[in-house]
Scaffold this active site. Structure first.
Site: not given
Length: 548
Positions: A524, A527
């Protein structure tokens, strides 16, 4: 009539600012005959231009225009001059100027530039880094040079390995030596920027390794000018410096006004010598060639001229309770309509001590207690409407503003990670977005994370069943490790990242980083810690007692 028609086809007429701006969109070389309305273009050169146009036969990359200085704002410096002036625009940038109808010189310039364009198109040479020129004539140029000699600029790069511990000391040393920092920015340098700055080292055998090092972490890039006050020459301080160095044995002299010679008589190499004497040359480099500075400033600070023309300041503004409750939106709209940019805002209830500090100027007034009581109230029913003071507060000096902004908007450090699957182009775009959102890159380093590194970052989920997958994804390639600094940094970074699942992020926060660059929950893109305690712990685990 036939001759006149050919002349129109040969040279396009530019007689307005809009046509000038449109002309700058030309691809390749445009030769501009700047003329005055009262005397017209230089007809003596038209035969040469027609000959070159026919011989070179480059319709797409060779253009000829005549530009009327009286009706084009950009050409204002050439008005009321009788000597012909020829400008050379290459892909929209004015790179050369020839004064007078010097046919051999103009011809040579055109032929050389067109030959270079041909070689560039054929892949036989890289495109040179041309820099723009000032649109002033030779007499004015001499006067301007004499008047601005003290304002020549020097580019300095503080290397990635000096960013945390040495950068502040280096900048203090430079300032104490009589240089003013006109612009500064933390940057993740591109390989091309490194090659441009260190081009004199390009033939060294380890240059490619050096380029990799310089692009592996964030650097400070500074633009320096020498202050106007007279500086003690380097030569006059040589004997003093040698004496001090003997007295101090092997310890480097401290960076104070007594131990640092006051730069030099404007000599370019004095700054580098200063850094070497202070044992700092290994951490930073200064451009030694004054002729390269304009070009380098355009590379590192494209908006430097705009920055210099505007003096930007920050100020703390405080809306008192009554105004806040009743007309907050109206006031904020007026502030923005007046050209101010609201960088940060928050609603607070002042403590009694904070109110007394802000109202210190009224402490001898009989209504001081009422004023502080009013300042600590939040609701409109507690407002003391009859008190003789404004409903708005603003800092009364830049120094006061800096202290007050730091108090009400204290900086916060957030740990951020750009994951291995993100491409180099995407990394650059993410860093650009981070900067646009007001974050300061306090630390940046490209790292191949080990399992120990990952555990220090993801310590809160090491017991989860999916931790092994996280570990595998983060150790398969290099990551970018960042410390981002701003007020409310952790919450703002979480907001900028978006939801953990990129699909969910696309629906709920389509402009977030995970929506734009994420692939799935594991890949994704970025972080960040969930809260202040996690961020603080992760930074401590990785960097110990980190000092931004």
């Amino acid at each position: 009539m036939t001759s006149k028609k050919r002349e129109v086809q040969l040279q396009v007429v530019i007689n307005s600012q809009s046509l000038w701006d449109e002309m700058l969109q030309n691809k390749g070389l445009t030769v501009i005959d700047v003329y005055q309305a009262w005397c017209g273009p230089c007809k003596a050169m038209q035969t040469l231009f027609r000959k070159l146009k026919n011989e070179l036969n480059e319709e797409d990359i060779l253009h000829f225009v005549v530009a009327e200085a009286d009706s084009i704002a950009t050409l204002q410096p050439f008005r009321d001059k009788c000597e012909p002036v020829f400008l050379f625009s290459l892909n929209g940038k004015i790179i050369a100027k020839i004064q007078g109808a010097n046919a051999p010189l103009v011809s040579k310039k055109i032929i050389n530039l067109i030959n270079d364009e041909r070689k560039i198109a054929a892949g036989e040479m890289p495109r040179p880094q041309y820099h723009g020129i000032a649109l002033i004539d030779s007499e004015e140029d001499g006067q301007a040079h004499a008047g601005t000699a003290e304002n020549q600029y020097t580019i300095v790069i503080i290397k990635p390995d000096a960013m945390i511990r040495k950068a502040l000391e280096i900048k203090d040393t430079i300032a104490n030596a009589g240089f003013a920092i006109e612009a500064q920015e933390k940057m993740l340098l591109t390989s091309q920027q490194v090659r441009n700055f260190y081009r004199q080292m390009a033939d060294q055998p380890d240059f490619e390794e050096f380029v990799s090092f310089m692009t592996s972490g964030v650097s400070w890039v500074l633009v320096l000018s020498q202050r106007n006050e007279p500086a003690v020459s380097w030569e006059e301080n040589e004997s003093q410096l040698e004496t001090e160095s003997k007295d101090s044995a092997e310890e480097p002299p401290e960076a104070d006004d007594k131990s640092i010679p006051g730069a030099s008589k404007g000599k370019r190499n004095s700054l580098q010598e200063l850094l070497e004497k202070q044992n700092m040359a290994q951490f930073c480099d200064a451009e030694r060639n004054v002729n390269n500075d304009t070009q380098l400033i355009e590379i590192f600070f494209p908006d430097f001229k705009i920055m210099k023309s505007k003096k930007l300041e920050k100020v703390l503004a405080l809306l008192l309770p009554n105004l806040f409750e009743e007309r907050k939106d109206d006031v904020l709209n007026i502030i923005e309509d007046e050209g101010f940019k609201i960088l940060m805002q928050r609603s607070i209830v002042l403590s009694e001590e904070e109110a007394q500090t802000l109202c210190k100027g009224y402490e001898n007034e009989e209504y001081f207690e009422q004023l502080t009581e009013y300042m600590t109230s939040f609701c409109a029913q507690f407002a003391m409407g009859s008190l003789p003071f404004s409903q708005l507060y603003g800092s009364n000096s830049p120094e006061t503003a800096e202290r007050e902004i730091q108090y009400f908007f204290p900086e916060q450090n957030a740990l951020a990670l750009i994951k291995p699957h993100v491409t180099q182009e995407q990394r650059e775009e993410i860093l650009k977005i981070i900067k646009e959102n007001g974050f300061v890159l306090t630390y940046l380093k490209e790292m191949l994370l080990t399992p120990e590194h990952v555990e220090k970052i993801y310590f809160s989920i090491t017991g989860k069943h999916f931790y092994k997958d996280v570990l595998t994804s983060l150790t398969e390639g290099s990551s970018l490790l960042l410390i981002l600094t701003k007020w409310n940094a952790i919450a703002d970074w979480r907001r900028l990242m978006g939801p953990v699942d990129p699909e969910e992020a696309t629906l709920l926060s389509p402009n977030s980083l995970r929506a734009r660059f994420g692939i799935n929950k594991l890949l994704n893109a970025v972080h960040g810690a969930s809260n202040v305690s996690e961020a603080t712990e992760a930074i401590r685990n990785l960097f110990g007692d980190f000092m931004p």
